[in-house]
Design a protein around this motif. Sequence first.
Motif, PDB file in Angstrom:
ATOM      1  N   GLY A 191       0.817  -1.215   0.000  1.00  0.00           N
ATOM      2  CA  GLY A 191       0.000   0.000   0.000  1.00  0.00           C
ATOM      3  C   GLY A 191       0.851   1.265   0.000  1.00  0.00           C
ATOM      4  N   GLN A 192       2.048   1.179   0.577  1.00  0.00           N
ATOM      5  CA  GLN A 192       2.936   2.341   0.608  1.00  0.00           C
ATOM      6  C   GLN A 192       3.381   2.722  -0.801  1.00  0.00           C
ATOM      7  OE1 GLN A 192       4.170   4.179   3.424  1.00  0.00           O
ATOM      8  NE2 GLN A 192       2.319   3.252   4.205  1.00  0.00           N
ATOM      9  N   GLU A 194       1.862   1.884  -3.539  1.00  0.00           N
ATOM     10  CA  GLU A 194       0.687   2.298  -4.313  1.00  0.00           C
ATOM     11  C   GLU A 194       0.310   3.740  -4.008  1.00  0.00           C
ATOM     12  OE1 GLU A 194      -2.453  -0.498  -3.748  1.00  0.00           O
ATOM     13  OE2 GLU A 194      -1.596  -1.824  -5.273  1.00  0.00           O
ATOM     14  N   ALA A 195       0.332   4.100  -2.711  1.00  0.00           N
ATOM     15  CA  ALA A 195      -0.004   5.474  -2.351  1.00  0.00           C
ATOM     16  C   ALA A 195       0.994   6.436  -2.994  1.00  0.00           C
ATOM     17  CB  ALA A 195      -0.002   5.635  -0.835  1.00  0.00           C
ATOM     18  N   ALA A 196       2.268   6.068  -2.969  1.00  0.00           N
ATOM     19  CA  ALA A 196       3.291   6.929  -3.559  1.00  0.00           C
ATOM     20  C   ALA A 196       3.097   7.026  -5.073  1.00  0.00           C
ATOM     21  CB  ALA A 196       4.684   6.390  -3.234  1.00  0.00           C
ATOM     22  N   ASN A 197       2.828   5.893  -5.712  1.00  0.00           N
ATOM     23  CA  ASN A 197       2.571   5.905  -7.154  1.00  0.00           C
ATOM     24  C   ASN A 197       1.364   6.766  -7.477  1.00  0.00           C
ATOM     25  OD1 ASN A 197       4.664   4.283  -8.018  1.00  0.00           O
ATOM     26  ND2 ASN A 197       3.515   2.399  -7.674  1.00  0.00           N
ATOM     27  N   ALA A 198       0.308   6.615  -6.674  1.00  0.00           N
ATOM     28  CA  ALA A 198      -0.918   7.361  -6.945  1.00  0.00           C
ATOM     29  C   ALA A 198      -0.683   8.864  -6.839  1.00  0.00           C
ATOM     30  CB  ALA A 198      -2.020   6.929  -5.980  1.00  0.00           C
ATOM     31  N   LEU A 199       0.327   9.261  -6.056  1.00  0.00           N
ATOM     32  CA  LEU A 199       0.639  10.686  -5.945  1.00  0.00           C
ATOM     33  C   LEU A 199       1.517  11.163  -7.098  1.00  0.00           C
ATOM     34  CD1 LEU A 199       1.280  10.818  -2.107  1.00  0.00           C
ATOM     35  CD2 LEU A 199      -0.438  12.167  -3.328  1.00  0.00           C
ATOM     36  N   GLY A 200       1.854  10.250  -7.998  1.00  0.00           N
ATOM     37  CA  GLY A 200       2.641  10.634  -9.173  1.00  0.00           C
ATOM     38  C   GLY A 200       4.140  10.576  -8.947  1.00  0.00           C
ATOM     39  N   MET A 201       4.583   9.990  -7.834  1.00  0.00           N
ATOM     40  CA  MET A 201       6.023   9.941  -7.579  1.00  0.00           C
ATOM     41  C   MET A 201       6.718   9.054  -8.607  1.00  0.00           C
ATOM     42  SD  MET A 201       6.447   9.758  -3.482  1.00  0.00           S
ATOM     43  CE  MET A 201       5.442  10.770  -2.409  1.00  0.00           C
ATOM     44  N   ARG A 202       7.915   9.453  -9.024  1.00  0.00           N
ATOM     45  CA  ARG A 202       8.703   8.659  -9.955  1.00  0.00           C
ATOM     46  C   ARG A 202       9.310   7.493  -9.198  1.00  0.00           C
ATOM     47  NH1 ARG A 202       5.907  12.192 -12.014  1.00  0.00           N
ATOM     48  NH2 ARG A 202       6.604  13.528 -13.711  1.00  0.00           N
ATOM     49  N   ARG A 203       9.757   6.495  -9.965  1.00  0.00           N
ATOM     50  CA  ARG A 203      10.214   5.268  -9.328  1.00  0.00           C
ATOM     51  C   ARG A 203      11.334   5.488  -8.325  1.00  0.00           C
ATOM     52  NH1 ARG A 203      10.728   0.297 -13.391  1.00  0.00           N
ATOM     53  NH2 ARG A 203      11.702   1.844 -14.721  1.00  0.00           N
ATOM     54  N   THR A 205      12.016   8.189  -6.597  1.00  0.00           N
ATOM     55  CA  THR A 205      11.490   8.866  -5.404  1.00  0.00           C
ATOM     56  C   THR A 205      10.757   7.882  -4.504  1.00  0.00           C
ATOM     57  OG1 THR A 205      11.136  10.771  -6.833  1.00  0.00           O
ATOM     58  CG2 THR A 205      10.187  10.884  -4.641  1.00  0.00           C
ATOM     59  N   ARG A 209      12.537   7.738  -1.010  1.00  0.00           N
ATOM     60  CA  ARG A 209      11.855   8.509   0.027  1.00  0.00           C
ATOM     61  C   ARG A 209      10.827   7.696   0.810  1.00  0.00           C
ATOM     62  NH1 ARG A 209      13.597  12.873   2.077  1.00  0.00           N
ATOM     63  NH2 ARG A 209      11.448  13.431   2.535  1.00  0.00           N
ATOM     64  N   ILE A 210      10.272   6.671   0.180  1.00  0.00           N
ATOM     65  CA  ILE A 210       9.170   5.947   0.831  1.00  0.00           C
ATOM     66  C   ILE A 210       9.588   4.536   1.248  1.00  0.00           C
ATOM     67  CG2 ILE A 210       6.770   5.173   0.577  1.00  0.00           C
ATOM     68  CD1 ILE A 210       7.185   8.255   0.464  1.00  0.00           C
TER      69      ILE A 210
END
Lengths: 319, 254
Positions: A191-192, A194-203, A205, A209-210
Amino acid sequence: MGTTRGPRPEAIVADGIDRSLLGQQPHRRHGLQWFSAAVVLFLVFLVAYSLATNPRYEWGVVFGWFTSERLFTGLLRTLQLTVIAMAVGIVVGVILALARLSHNIVVAAVAAFFVWIFRGVPVFVQLLFWGFIAAIYPRITMGVPFGPEFFSVSANDLITPFAAAILGLGLNEGAYMSEIVRAGLLSVNRGQTEAANALGMRRFTVLWRIVLPQAMKIIIPPTGNQTINMLKTTSLVSVLAFPELLYSAQLVYSANFKTIPLLIAASLWYLLVTSVLSTGQYFIERHYNRGSVKIVRAGPIVGLVKMIRTRRAAQEVQR
Amino acid sequence: MNEVVVEARDVNKHYGPLHVLKGIDLTIHRGEVTCIIGPSGSGKSTFLRCINQLETLDGGYIIVNGSPVGVKIKNGRVHAQTHNEVARSREQVGMVFQGFNLFPHMTVLQNICEAPVRVKKEDRRVVRERALKLLDRVGLAAKAGAYPSALSGGQQQRVAIARALAMEPRLMLFDEPTSALDPELVGEVLDVMRDLAGAGMTMVVVTHEIGFAREVGDHLIFMDDGHVVEHGKPRAVLESPQHERTKQFLAKVL
Ligand SMILES: Nc1ncnc2c1ncn2[C@@H]1O[C@H](COP(=O)(O)OP(=O)(O)O)[C@@H](O)[C@H]1O
Ligand SMILES: [Mg+2]
């Protein structure tokens, strides 16, 4: 209450259990503990007696060399090897772990193959291979395969004993670290990502960062253990005639034949440094275990301090 | 009619042999709130996740904010988007998960600021101002410095909404945002969503909160077994369902 310690009448209910006694500290017998302590003390005495009276330990020689500059220089080289080999191991381990989790099957397979080789062959044998690399490739050349050369050096000049040691220890460590890092990365909830991807973060990042910061909880404690192991494993490098702590001691005793005293002097240094590192390791594990109920193995120093403390606390309670 | 934000046509999705989405058609206009209800396993989450590419579809197409999802057309041929292109299109679509998925190693404020600063390269101070306003809007101004573990589920979900809004999305997707919450915490999250709908946000909400769907939704969709079975005004669908399966489902949840 009077002189008799019998139960107060109202405390006894029909089932015969005296409720006024429940809730008191239960009485413990200490007989067996005293007996075992006596046995251990006696054994310790025997060992100490032998250590003190057997002249072949030559304690004067031991402490003379323990504090000598030659062993100290060797110790510094051991520490240097440990730090650099671990650094190489961590970097290689992270790269291998990412490669093994890659969606690209070729990349994942190459990484798995690398891990298979460098974990499967004993590190001692790997060190020998790196030491004898010149026997396989006398010259190391940069250039186009089967085409022009840009430069070329003799393998013996490039792969010094130090370089061979770092390659052998570092790559082997990398294979082990890749497992640790992989476990860490996989421990982070999907889920972490996915949440980061959903925010548009690049791979990158998402990873940097996550995922990695959360994976650290899993990665750091075993990495501390690996460092302690590495410190001891560097002694194998003596086979490459690189003057770290053990080989420094060997050089001395091959000249003066004080073999046992020098091995003891070297061992004392290893013990000292691993004890210090274990203490650090204890605090690292305690830090990362906050809130969870895993049991932390304490080193000798912390262990003793803790044992005395808990004993005291227990006695206070009993009073 | 308002501009179209989501256009989904004949969307199909398989997980191995399992046919999960069997030709979903849906059009969503700017400012509309579309609620999706349906039994567990009917493909609601999967469809929502296809809209922002957390899943790839294997039949049909979706156009979001004017760009096809997951593909680009070049010289008359269709190519898959690169990771960065996918990520860029996600910047305009916020998503709120059932399990909140806040970043546990960051404070509430850091959770909200991370994406605008890292992804959109916005000025840290500007983002911070916006984040504090958003926190105020979801009623959590006092929790800016707290870590997620110190918050209740309802508070975490409100932070998750603020985090998604900080990217200034044009579309918000909610996947059962209140299903993991204790009953007494559901209201505070629904209140925030109601405000958001009132402010004109385009929203797709998978939910079991029939009351919310009736009151806030512009459209209600009933999904079953990978199909859109029924689609209409919430009141119409809830009060006079046309299909047997809808009736059966509503009889169970109402
Ligand atoms: N990653 C996955 N791999 C395999 N099957 C999946 C996966 N995700 C969902 N499914 C299956 O797809 C179907 C639809 O799931 P989902 O969209 O989550 O349903 P809903 O959200 O309506 O409960 C279910 O049968 C589920 O088991
Ligand atoms: Mg679902």
